[in-house]
Scaffold this motif. Structure first.
Motif, PDB file in Angstrom:
ATOM      1  N   ASN A   1       4.174  15.485   4.583  1.00 19.96           N
ATOM      2  CA  ASN A   1       5.062  14.974   5.624  1.00 19.96           C
ATOM      3  C   ASN A   1       5.340  13.478   5.483  1.00 19.96           C
ATOM      4  O   ASN A   1       5.950  12.868   6.358  1.00 19.96           O
ATOM      5  N   ARG A   2       4.901  12.920   4.337  1.00 23.33           N
ATOM      6  CA  ARG A   2       5.259  11.549   3.969  1.00 23.33           C
ATOM      7  C   ARG A   2       6.022  11.554   2.641  1.00 23.33           C
ATOM      8  O   ARG A   2       6.070  10.556   1.927  1.00 23.33           O
TER       9      ARG A   2
ATOM     10  N   THR B   1       2.074   4.599   0.905  1.00 23.96           N
ATOM     11  CA  THR B   1       1.868   5.566   1.988  1.00 23.96           C
ATOM     12  C   THR B   1       2.940   6.649   2.040  1.00 23.96           C
ATOM     13  O   THR B   1       2.879   7.536   2.897  1.00 23.96           O
ATOM     14  N   ALA B   2       3.937   6.589   1.143  1.00 20.68           N
ATOM     15  CA  ALA B   2       5.021   7.569   1.180  1.00 20.68           C
ATOM     16  C   ALA B   2       5.672   7.648  -0.201  1.00 20.68           C
ATOM     17  O   ALA B   2       5.565   6.720  -1.008  1.00 20.68           O
TER      18      ALA B   2
ATOM     19  N   ALA C   1       8.921  15.129   4.964  1.00 18.71           N
ATOM     20  CA  ALA C   1       9.452  14.163   5.938  1.00 18.71           C
ATOM     21  C   ALA C   1      10.964  14.271   6.048  1.00 18.71           C
ATOM     22  O   ALA C   1      11.540  14.015   7.113  1.00 18.71           O
TER      23      ALA C   1
ATOM     24  N   LYS D   1      14.060   4.868   6.334  1.00 13.69           N
ATOM     25  CA  LYS D   1      13.295   4.079   7.299  1.00 13.69           C
ATOM     26  C   LYS D   1      12.900   4.925   8.504  1.00 13.69           C
ATOM     27  O   LYS D   1      11.796   4.787   9.049  1.00 13.69           O
TER      28      LYS D   1
ATOM     29  N   HIS E   1       6.436   0.214   0.835  1.00 12.17           N
ATOM     30  CA  HIS E   1       5.334   1.175   0.917  1.00 12.17           C
ATOM     31  C   HIS E   1       5.645   2.500   0.242  1.00 12.17           C
ATOM     32  O   HIS E   1       4.802   3.401   0.212  1.00 12.17           O
TER      33      HIS E   1
ATOM     34  N   LEU F   1      10.344   7.814   7.037  1.00 14.22           N
ATOM     35  CA  LEU F   1       9.162   7.298   6.330  1.00 14.22           C
ATOM     36  C   LEU F   1       8.840   5.891   6.824  1.00 14.22           C
ATOM     37  O   LEU F   1       8.855   4.920   6.049  1.00 14.22           O
ATOM     38  N   PRO F   2       8.551   5.736   8.101  1.00 13.94           N
ATOM     39  CA  PRO F   2       8.262   4.383   8.613  1.00 13.94           C
ATOM     40  C   PRO F   2       7.021   3.805   7.948  1.00 13.94           C
ATOM     41  O   PRO F   2       6.104   4.532   7.570  1.00 13.94           O
ATOM     42  N   ASP F   3       7.024   2.489   7.820  1.00 13.69           N
ATOM     43  CA  ASP F   3       5.870   1.795   7.248  1.00 13.69           C
ATOM     44  C   ASP F   3       4.685   1.938   8.197  1.00 13.69           C
ATOM     45  O   ASP F   3       4.821   1.738   9.400  1.00 13.69           O
ATOM     46  N   GLU F   4       3.544   2.315   7.652  1.00  7.67           N
ATOM     47  CA  GLU F   4       2.361   2.546   8.505  1.00  7.67           C
ATOM     48  C   GLU F   4       1.259   1.564   8.170  1.00  7.67           C
ATOM     49  O   GLU F   4       1.135   1.126   7.040  1.00  7.67           O
TER      50      GLU F   4
ATOM     51  N   THR G   1       0.843  -1.197   0.000  1.00  8.50           N
ATOM     52  CA  THR G   1       0.000   0.000   0.000  1.00  8.50           C
ATOM     53  C   THR G   1       0.880   1.250   0.000  1.00  8.50           C
ATOM     54  O   THR G   1       1.794   1.385   0.830  1.00  8.50           O
TER      55      THR G   1
END
Length: 225
Positions: free
Chosen positions: A110-111, A15-16, A136, A219, A44, A222-225, A13
Protein backbone atom coordinates in the motif's frame (compact mmCIF):
# COMPACT_ATOMS: atom_id res chain seq x y z
CA UNK A 1 10.76 -13.82 -16.50
CA UNK A 2 13.31 -11.65 -14.70
CA UNK A 3 13.41 -8.02 -15.84
CA UNK A 4 16.22 -5.49 -15.69
CA UNK A 5 15.32 -1.95 -14.62
CA UNK A 6 16.52 1.62 -14.46
CA UNK A 7 16.23 2.91 -10.88
CA UNK A 8 16.09 6.36 -9.31
CA UNK A 9 16.94 5.71 -5.68
CA UNK A 10 15.33 7.95 -3.04
CA UNK A 11 17.36 10.82 -1.63
CA UNK A 12 15.67 10.46 1.77
CA UNK A 13 14.55 7.45 3.79
CA UNK A 14 12.89 5.03 1.37
CA UNK A 15 9.22 4.64 2.33
CA UNK A 16 7.46 4.23 -1.04
CA UNK A 17 8.03 2.96 -4.58
CA UNK A 18 6.70 3.71 -8.06
CA UNK A 19 7.04 0.97 -10.70
CA UNK A 20 6.53 2.64 -14.09
CA UNK A 21 6.58 0.73 -17.39
CA UNK A 22 7.54 2.26 -20.74
CA UNK A 23 5.73 2.05 -24.07
CA UNK A 24 6.34 0.04 -27.24
CA UNK A 25 9.88 0.30 -28.60
CA UNK A 26 11.13 2.29 -25.62
CA UNK A 27 13.17 1.34 -22.56
CA UNK A 28 13.68 2.25 -18.94
CA UNK A 29 16.57 4.47 -20.01
CA UNK A 30 14.34 6.14 -22.58
CA UNK A 31 11.45 7.07 -20.32
CA UNK A 32 13.18 7.62 -16.97
CA UNK A 33 14.49 11.16 -17.70
CA UNK A 34 10.90 12.46 -18.04
CA UNK A 35 10.41 11.67 -14.34
CA UNK A 36 13.68 12.97 -12.93
CA UNK A 37 12.02 16.11 -11.57
CA UNK A 38 9.34 14.01 -9.83
CA UNK A 39 12.03 11.85 -8.29
CA UNK A 40 13.73 14.91 -6.82
CA UNK A 41 10.40 16.34 -5.64
CA UNK A 42 9.39 13.07 -3.94
CA UNK A 43 12.60 12.31 -2.10
CA UNK A 44 11.16 9.39 -0.15
CA UNK A 45 10.09 7.52 -3.28
CA UNK A 46 12.12 4.99 -5.26
CA UNK A 47 11.29 5.01 -8.99
CA UNK A 48 11.74 1.75 -10.93
CA UNK A 49 11.51 1.70 -14.75
CA UNK A 50 11.50 -1.94 -15.97
CA UNK A 51 12.83 -2.88 -19.39
CA UNK A 52 10.48 -4.93 -21.55
CA UNK A 53 11.98 -7.93 -23.39
CA UNK A 54 12.48 -7.64 -27.15
CA UNK A 55 10.04 -9.50 -29.40
CA UNK A 56 8.71 -9.39 -32.98
CA UNK A 57 5.84 -6.92 -33.43
CA UNK A 58 3.33 -8.00 -36.06
CA UNK A 59 1.98 -4.54 -36.89
CA UNK A 60 5.56 -3.39 -37.56
CA UNK A 61 6.25 -6.16 -40.06
CA UNK A 62 7.75 -8.49 -37.47
CA UNK A 63 10.44 -6.02 -36.44
CA UNK A 64 12.03 -6.98 -33.13
CA UNK A 65 11.78 -4.29 -30.46
CA UNK A 66 11.16 -3.90 -26.71
CA UNK A 67 7.51 -4.64 -26.01
CA UNK A 68 5.34 -5.92 -23.20
CA UNK A 69 3.19 -7.81 -25.74
CA UNK A 70 2.66 -8.17 -29.47
CA UNK A 71 0.35 -5.85 -31.41
CA UNK A 72 -1.21 -7.35 -34.53
CA UNK A 73 -3.29 -4.37 -35.66
CA UNK A 74 -4.13 -0.76 -34.96
CA UNK A 75 -7.53 0.88 -35.40
CA UNK A 76 -10.04 3.40 -34.13
CA UNK A 77 -12.42 0.87 -32.55
CA UNK A 78 -11.38 -0.40 -29.13
CA UNK A 79 -13.73 -3.38 -29.47
CA UNK A 80 -11.78 -4.68 -32.47
CA UNK A 81 -8.36 -4.88 -30.81
CA UNK A 82 -6.86 -8.35 -31.25
CA UNK A 83 -4.86 -8.72 -28.05
CA UNK A 84 -1.83 -10.86 -27.22
CA UNK A 85 -3.10 -12.28 -23.93
CA UNK A 86 -0.21 -14.74 -23.56
CA UNK A 87 2.37 -11.98 -23.99
CA UNK A 88 0.53 -9.73 -21.57
CA UNK A 89 0.34 -12.39 -18.86
CA UNK A 90 4.03 -13.25 -19.28
CA UNK A 91 4.85 -9.57 -18.73
CA UNK A 92 2.58 -9.45 -15.69
CA UNK A 93 4.73 -12.16 -14.13
CA UNK A 94 7.88 -10.15 -14.76
CA UNK A 95 6.47 -6.95 -13.25
CA UNK A 96 5.08 -8.89 -10.31
CA UNK A 97 8.60 -10.12 -9.63
CA UNK A 98 9.76 -6.52 -9.21
CA UNK A 99 6.82 -5.81 -6.90
CA UNK A 100 7.60 -8.85 -4.75
CA UNK A 101 11.23 -7.76 -4.45
CA UNK A 102 10.09 -4.35 -3.15
CA UNK A 103 7.74 -5.93 -0.64
CA UNK A 104 10.43 -8.37 0.47
CA UNK A 105 12.75 -5.41 1.02
CA UNK A 106 10.27 -3.88 3.48
CA UNK A 107 8.03 -1.60 1.40
CA UNK A 108 4.38 -2.57 1.99
CA UNK A 109 2.20 -2.92 -1.09
CA UNK A 110 0.00 0.00 0.00
CA UNK A 111 3.07 2.21 -0.42
CA UNK A 112 3.59 1.12 -4.04
CA UNK A 113 2.14 2.76 -7.16
CA UNK A 114 1.98 0.79 -10.41
CA UNK A 115 2.05 2.96 -13.52
CA UNK A 116 2.96 3.12 -17.16
CA UNK A 117 2.82 4.90 -20.49
CA UNK A 118 0.96 3.50 -23.52
CA UNK A 119 1.63 -0.28 -23.61
CA UNK A 120 3.14 0.11 -20.15
CA UNK A 121 -0.06 1.63 -18.80
CA UNK A 122 -2.10 -1.28 -20.12
CA UNK A 123 0.27 -3.49 -18.14
CA UNK A 124 -0.20 -1.29 -15.06
CA UNK A 125 -3.96 -1.85 -15.19
CA UNK A 126 -3.60 -5.58 -15.80
CA UNK A 127 -1.12 -5.96 -12.92
CA UNK A 128 -3.09 -3.69 -10.61
CA UNK A 129 -6.53 -5.15 -11.18
CA UNK A 130 -5.45 -8.80 -10.94
CA UNK A 131 -3.02 -8.52 -8.02
CA UNK A 132 -3.77 -9.86 -4.56
CA UNK A 133 -1.67 -6.99 -3.18
CA UNK A 134 -3.44 -3.73 -2.37
CA UNK A 135 -1.54 -0.86 -3.97
CA UNK A 136 -1.46 2.85 -3.13
CA UNK A 137 -2.48 3.75 -6.67
CA UNK A 138 -2.45 2.88 -10.36
CA UNK A 139 -1.38 5.39 -13.03
CA UNK A 140 -2.35 5.15 -16.70
CA UNK A 141 -0.75 7.64 -19.11
CA UNK A 142 -1.94 7.49 -22.75
CA UNK A 143 -3.21 3.95 -22.33
CA UNK A 144 -6.28 1.74 -22.25
CA UNK A 145 -7.84 -1.16 -20.39
CA UNK A 146 -6.49 -4.47 -21.75
CA UNK A 147 -8.51 -7.69 -22.08
CA UNK A 148 -11.62 -5.60 -21.49
CA UNK A 149 -13.96 -8.51 -22.27
CA UNK A 150 -12.53 -10.75 -19.55
CA UNK A 151 -10.40 -8.68 -17.17
CA UNK A 152 -13.19 -8.22 -14.64
CA UNK A 153 -13.48 -12.01 -14.32
CA UNK A 154 -9.72 -12.08 -13.63
CA UNK A 155 -9.78 -9.12 -11.22
CA UNK A 156 -9.14 -9.47 -7.50
CA UNK A 157 -11.00 -7.42 -4.90
CA UNK A 158 -7.74 -6.02 -3.49
CA UNK A 159 -7.68 -2.86 -5.63
CA UNK A 160 -11.38 -2.22 -6.09
CA UNK A 161 -10.99 0.91 -3.94
CA UNK A 162 -7.52 1.90 -5.11
CA UNK A 163 -7.26 5.36 -6.74
CA UNK A 164 -6.61 5.11 -10.49
CA UNK A 165 -5.17 8.14 -12.28
CA UNK A 166 -5.78 8.15 -16.04
CA UNK A 167 -4.47 10.84 -18.38
CA UNK A 168 -4.79 11.15 -22.15
CA UNK A 169 -4.11 13.64 -24.92
CA UNK A 170 -7.00 14.56 -27.21
CA UNK A 171 -4.80 14.52 -30.33
CA UNK A 172 -3.11 11.19 -29.59
CA UNK A 173 -2.70 9.49 -32.98
CA UNK A 174 -1.23 6.24 -31.61
CA UNK A 175 -3.61 5.27 -28.80
CA UNK A 176 -6.77 7.23 -29.65
CA UNK A 177 -8.19 9.48 -26.95
CA UNK A 178 -11.43 7.52 -27.16
CA UNK A 179 -9.60 4.37 -25.99
CA UNK A 180 -8.64 6.08 -22.76
CA UNK A 181 -12.02 7.71 -22.24
CA UNK A 182 -14.02 4.53 -22.88
CA UNK A 183 -11.68 2.58 -20.63
CA UNK A 184 -12.13 5.08 -17.80
CA UNK A 185 -15.90 4.97 -18.21
CA UNK A 186 -15.96 1.17 -18.14
CA UNK A 187 -13.79 1.06 -15.01
CA UNK A 188 -15.97 3.70 -13.37
CA UNK A 189 -19.10 1.69 -14.19
CA UNK A 190 -17.55 -1.30 -12.40
CA UNK A 191 -17.02 0.73 -9.24
CA UNK A 192 -13.33 1.63 -9.55
CA UNK A 193 -12.09 5.01 -8.29
CA UNK A 194 -11.14 6.85 -11.48
CA UNK A 195 -9.67 10.29 -12.05
CA UNK A 196 -9.54 10.99 -15.79
CA UNK A 197 -7.53 13.97 -17.01
CA UNK A 198 -7.77 15.36 -20.55
CA UNK A 199 -5.08 17.42 -22.32
CA UNK A 200 -6.31 19.18 -25.45
CA UNK A 201 -2.88 19.80 -27.03
CA UNK A 202 -1.16 16.57 -26.00
CA UNK A 203 -0.29 13.91 -28.58
CA UNK A 204 1.18 10.48 -27.75
CA UNK A 205 3.70 11.86 -25.28
CA UNK A 206 4.08 13.35 -21.82
CA UNK A 207 3.89 17.10 -21.22
CA UNK A 208 4.47 19.36 -18.20
CA UNK A 209 0.76 19.70 -17.38
CA UNK A 210 0.36 15.93 -17.23
CA UNK A 211 3.52 15.57 -15.13
CA UNK A 212 2.20 18.19 -12.71
CA UNK A 213 -1.08 16.30 -12.30
CA UNK A 214 0.73 12.98 -11.95
CA UNK A 215 3.02 14.49 -9.31
CA UNK A 216 0.00 15.67 -7.32
CA UNK A 217 -1.53 12.19 -7.56
CA UNK A 218 1.69 10.68 -6.19
CA UNK A 219 1.80 13.22 -3.36
CA UNK A 220 -1.77 12.31 -2.45
CA UNK A 221 -1.38 8.53 -2.45
CA UNK A 222 2.27 8.33 -1.29
CA UNK A 223 2.61 11.08 1.32
CA UNK A 224 5.99 11.50 2.95
CA UNK A 225 6.00 9.71 6.31
Amino acid sequence: MSLTSVVFNPIKTHTATVVFSHGLGDSGDGIAPAFLSLSKMLGHVKFIFPNAPSRPITVNGGMIMPAWYDISSLGENIEEINEDEEGMLNSVRGINGIIRDEIDSGIPSNRIVIGGFSQGSAMALLVGLTSEYRFAGIAVLSGYLPLRNKIFKMAAESNKGTPIFMAHGVIDAVVPYNFGKLSSELLNSKGYRITFKTYNTLSHSINPDELRDFAQFLKDVLPDE
